[in-house]
Design an enzyme around this catalytic site. Structure first.
Site, PDB file in Angstrom:
ATOM      1  N   GLU A 223     -15.583 140.774  19.551  1.00  0.00           N
ATOM      2  CA  GLU A 223     -16.901 141.001  20.168  1.00  0.00           C
ATOM      3  C   GLU A 223     -17.426 142.413  19.923  1.00  0.00           C
ATOM      4  O   GLU A 223     -18.618 142.596  19.711  1.00  0.00           O
ATOM      5  CB  GLU A 223     -16.841 140.730  21.679  1.00  0.00           C
ATOM      6  CG  GLU A 223     -16.825 139.251  22.058  1.00  0.00           C
ATOM      7  CD  GLU A 223     -15.454 138.612  21.937  1.00  0.00           C
ATOM      8  OE1 GLU A 223     -14.495 139.350  21.615  1.00  0.00           O
ATOM      9  OE2 GLU A 223     -15.344 137.398  22.182  1.00  0.00           O
TER      10      GLU A 223
ATOM     11  N   GLN B 227     -20.098 133.843  22.162  1.00  0.00           N
ATOM     12  CA  GLN B 227     -19.894 132.416  22.321  1.00  0.00           C
ATOM     13  C   GLN B 227     -20.144 131.973  23.759  1.00  0.00           C
ATOM     14  O   GLN B 227     -20.688 130.904  23.992  1.00  0.00           O
ATOM     15  CB  GLN B 227     -18.508 132.012  21.852  1.00  0.00           C
ATOM     16  CG  GLN B 227     -18.419 130.518  21.575  1.00  0.00           C
ATOM     17  CD  GLN B 227     -17.391 130.225  20.487  1.00  0.00           C
ATOM     18  OE1 GLN B 227     -16.204 130.088  20.776  1.00  0.00           O
ATOM     19  NE2 GLN B 227     -17.838 130.129  19.245  1.00  0.00           N
TER      20      GLN B 227
ATOM     21  N   ASP C 231     -19.773 135.475  29.203  1.00  0.00           N
ATOM     22  CA  ASP C 231     -18.652 136.152  29.838  1.00  0.00           C
ATOM     23  C   ASP C 231     -17.920 137.048  28.840  1.00  0.00           C
ATOM     24  O   ASP C 231     -17.370 138.071  29.212  1.00  0.00           O
ATOM     25  CB  ASP C 231     -17.678 135.122  30.429  1.00  0.00           C
ATOM     26  CG  ASP C 231     -18.403 133.925  31.052  1.00  0.00           C
ATOM     27  OD1 ASP C 231     -19.114 133.208  30.297  1.00  0.00           O
ATOM     28  OD2 ASP C 231     -18.276 133.724  32.261  1.00  0.00           O
ATOM     29  N   PHE C 232     -17.897 136.661  27.562  1.00  0.00           N
ATOM     30  CA  PHE C 232     -17.126 137.402  26.571  1.00  0.00           C
ATOM     31  C   PHE C 232     -17.834 138.668  26.117  1.00  0.00           C
ATOM     32  O   PHE C 232     -17.247 139.469  25.388  1.00  0.00           O
ATOM     33  CB  PHE C 232     -16.801 136.531  25.355  1.00  0.00           C
ATOM     34  CG  PHE C 232     -16.161 135.218  25.692  1.00  0.00           C
ATOM     35  CD1 PHE C 232     -16.350 134.110  24.888  1.00  0.00           C
ATOM     36  CD2 PHE C 232     -15.375 135.086  26.833  1.00  0.00           C
ATOM     37  CE1 PHE C 232     -15.767 132.894  25.203  1.00  0.00           C
ATOM     38  CE2 PHE C 232     -14.785 133.864  27.164  1.00  0.00           C
ATOM     39  CZ  PHE C 232     -14.987 132.777  26.343  1.00  0.00           C
TER      40      PHE C 232
ATOM     41  N   HIS D 103     -16.085 131.426  32.118  1.00  0.00           N
ATOM     42  CA  HIS D 103     -16.972 130.763  31.163  1.00  0.00           C
ATOM     43  C   HIS D 103     -18.322 130.419  31.776  1.00  0.00           C
ATOM     44  O   HIS D 103     -19.166 129.871  31.092  1.00  0.00           O
ATOM     45  CB  HIS D 103     -16.345 129.448  30.649  1.00  0.00           C
ATOM     46  CG  HIS D 103     -15.286 129.643  29.612  1.00  0.00           C
ATOM     47  ND1 HIS D 103     -14.107 130.278  29.871  1.00  0.00           N
ATOM     48  CD2 HIS D 103     -15.239 129.278  28.306  1.00  0.00           C
ATOM     49  CE1 HIS D 103     -13.364 130.285  28.767  1.00  0.00           C
ATOM     50  NE2 HIS D 103     -14.021 129.694  27.807  1.00  0.00           N
TER      51      HIS D 103
END
Lengths: 355, 325
Positions: free
Chosen positions: A63, A85, A88-89, A131
């Protein structure tokens, strides 16, 4: 040229990307699985085949490098659209968006711009705490970032075009449960914003697909008694609540900010000035949410016109557990919005439950 | 040695003046901070001049560079005028970042200087993005990105090294290993002997260089830059060097022994190169002395100019949050 017929939100964003990549050869797409796979939510489907591997780049699970690459390429003249994606990431690449992308224009005295878009799939979808969150407040709170959060395919298409054309870093929040939807109820044809001069359905149709300027809210339903400010999935819930309350004789106006930064304060405050009651509902954890900011704004600047305190609804302040039933109990429902509107309209103690 | 004497004699003054400018600039800055004339903090490159000078000497005007928090030397080596950097230290509107950035946010888009940065390792993924842009444009311009032994352990740096190698981008990764990340000795932060040992793991050539020898740095940098320019991908150069001062501002670096400091000061990169210049007749004693004098005057003039120049104001900050639509 837009496709005929109603688009899902995913297809609308896809169309915006395709259209902008055709219009401007400097637009590129970066992210995990965005190329041959077409994106985890299929939003970038077909772009790889049409524009090739140079402009549609599959990235490793990195990321910080995904966002950092977008920053660097943007600084030297490209217009990257990077995807996380799941929203949250973004935490794994957080420095690059909040300390780098947001600040480089100012820190460089205006020498460098960062014209990138960072796409974040937000919202609860029964996956669990890592997620399902709606983290837009992290970015509304960061000076130097614009934040866009469409609730309809038409809005998504028009706003994505503007986001790509904007010379600033834009965080573009896409609710996962809206990807497959074709319209928001309550207004036939999913027309353009009410601030445009188009008045007839014909004009509305020809305007659909145009870029929608950032910083313009959209009144999704006109009303007289309560203003409900809502974003993303909560817009359709607010519209459902409005339908139910209309049968009780309570007229709800639903205002969709569409962009959190820049925020269309004028439309929100003008609505509250007419209805004199405000409910702000988002899917974010309620504490220190964007909803809290909007509520504070209404309270500060609309104090003289309010007949009741502003009511703020949000998801409970818990890491979102897995599971449909549990999540449904923690996230604002149509009934919650109905209840809040009734309470605030009667000017009784509007604090209600701790949500 | 690989250099023909005439070419080296031609290159020597440029290398020395860059190192002297860095040394004199940093020394003047230290005095200004000590006197209380400048505030905030700074991270000095005294002792590390040969790395910046050696790398800068092999670049083309259109090459790009991302720097670190210890980046005054990189900026000077990239050609940013001393007045512009000093003015930035004073927060002047005439500074290289219009007074908005300060020491850790020096930028110069006209020279491809992508910035010093206040976040350790943050410039490295950005540099990879700039290299991606070059590849997309079909340009053979090269992107250099500096990082320290501390930054080498940042996740974002690993991501960037891997990605550059996977994509074969034209990046030269230069690790300035000065033995310490603030107070953390490199030997304790690494399980391996040096950052360069990771190069094969990332999938790129690596070189370990005596960072106090400006010609050794220059030779290694030239190889790496040429490799990148020919489309043969990135390289990792680890330069062993040492900072004479503490990590920042007046930090006294008590975690280092006086013996260690003395040993490294005995390998002062400027003294070493001047000895080489004298021994090999690359420059005369007079030329060296004259250069010292000129650089001193140059730096003093930059300070005087900055003192007289108007400061940036808060309204500029409000205007610069966004590019207007």
């Amino acid at each position: 040229m837009t496709r005929a017929g109603p688009l899902t939100m995913a297809a609308a964003i896809n169309e915006a990307l395709r259209s902008e990549m055709t219009r401007d050869p400097r637009v590129i797409v970066l992210g995990q699985d965005v190329g041959r796979f077409g994106g985890a939510f299929l939003v970038t489907r077909g772009l790889y085949e049409e524009f090739g591997p140079e402009r549609v780049r599959d990235m490793p699970i990195s990321e910080a490098a995904i966002i950092g690459c977008a920053v660097g390429a943007a600084m030297v003249g490209w217009r990257p659209v990077a995807e996380m994606q799941y929203s949250d990431f973004v935490a794994s690449g957080f420095d690059q968006i909040v300390n780098q992308a947001a600040k480089i224009h100012l820190m460089s005295g205006g020498q460098y711009r960062v014209p990138m878009v960072l796409r974040l799939p937000i919202g609860a979808n029964e996956h669990g705490a890592q997620h399902d969150q709606s983290p837009e407040a992290w970015f509304m709170h960061t000076p130097g970032l614009k934040v866009v959060i469409p609730s309809t395919p038409t809005d998504a298409l028009g706003l994505m075009k503007s986001a790509i054309r904007d010379d600033n870093p834009v965080v573009f929040c896409e609710h996962k449960l809206l990807y497959g939807t074709k319209s928001v109820g309550g207004r036939a044809g999913d027309g353009p914003s009410t601030d445009e001069t188009a008045a007839t359905p014909g004009e509305a149709a020809s305007n659909a697909g145009d870029a929608i300027p950032l910083g313009r809210a959209d009144v999704k339903r006109r009303g007289e008694d309560v203003t409900v400010v809502a974003t993303a999935l909560m817009v359709s819930r607010a519209l459902e609540a409005a339908e139910a309350l209309a049968e009780e004789g309570l007229s709800i106006e639903v205002v969709d900010p569409r962009t959190l930064v820049p925020l269309d304060r004028g439309t929100i405050l003008e609505s509250v000035a007419r209805t004199r009651h405000a409910v702000v509902v988002t899917e974010e954890a309620r504490t220190a949410s964007c909803a809290a900011e909007i509520s504070s704004l209404i309270a500060e600047e609309g104090f003289d016109v309010l007949d009741a305190p502003v009511v703020r609804l949000g998801t409970a302040d818990v890491p979102l557990p897995f599971g449909k039933t549990v999540q449904a109990a923690l996230i604002p429902s149509i009934d919650d919005i109905v209840g809040a509107c009734r309470r605030v309209a009667r000017s009784v103690d509007a604090m209600g439950s701790d949500r | 040695m690989s250099q023909a004497p005439l070419a080296l004699a031609q290159a020597a003054p440029g290398l020395l003046v860059t190192m002297l400018r860095i040394r004199e600039f940093e020394t003047a800055l230290y005095r200004l901070f000590m006197a209380g004339e400048l505030g905030g903090t700074m991270h000095q490159a005294i002792g590390q001049e040969a790395v910046a000078a050696g790398v800068g000497a092999v670049l083309r005007p259109d090459d790009q560079m991302a720097s670190t928090h210890r980046g005054h030397g990189h900026a000077i080596a990239m050609g940013l005028p001393l007045e512009a950097i000093m003015a930035e230290m004073y927060g002047c509107a005439s500074g290289c970042s219009s007074g908005m950035g300060g020491s850790m946010h020096l930028f110069d888009a006209s020279r491809g200087f992508l910035g010093t940065t206040g976040v350790v390792g943050a410039g490295v993924p950005i540099a990879v993005g700039a290299a991606l842009a070059a590849a997309l444009e079909g340009s053979d311009r090269v992107t250099v990105t500096f990082f320290g032994d501390g930054a080498a352990n940042q996740g974002a740096v690993h991501e960037a090294l891997n990605l550059a190698a996977a994509w074969g981008l034209g990046v030269v990764f230069v690790c300035e290993n000065n033995g310490y990340a603030v107070s953390m000795p490199t030997a304790e932060a690494l399980a391996i002997g040096g950052v360069v040992e990771r190069a094969p793991g990332y999938g790129m050539p690596g070189a370990s260089v005596d960072g106090q020898d400006v010609l050794a740095v220059r030779d290694a940098a030239r190889d790496a830059v040429e490799r990148a320019r020919q489309g043969n991908g990135p390289s990792l150069i680890e330069c062993r060097t040492y900072r004479h001062k503490g990590h920042s501002r007046f930090e006294p670096a008590r975690y280092r022994s006086s013996e260690e400091l003395a040993a490294w000061k005995a390998r002062d990169p400027i003294e070493l190169f001047e000895q080489r210049c004298r021994a090999d007749d690359l420059m005369t004693e007079d030329e060296i002395a004259t250069m010292h004098g000129e650089v001193k005057v140059e730096v003093e003039a930059a300070v005087e100019l900055a003192r007289r120049s108007p400061r940036a104001d808060a309204e500029m900050a409000r205007r610069l949050v966004f590019v207007p639509s």
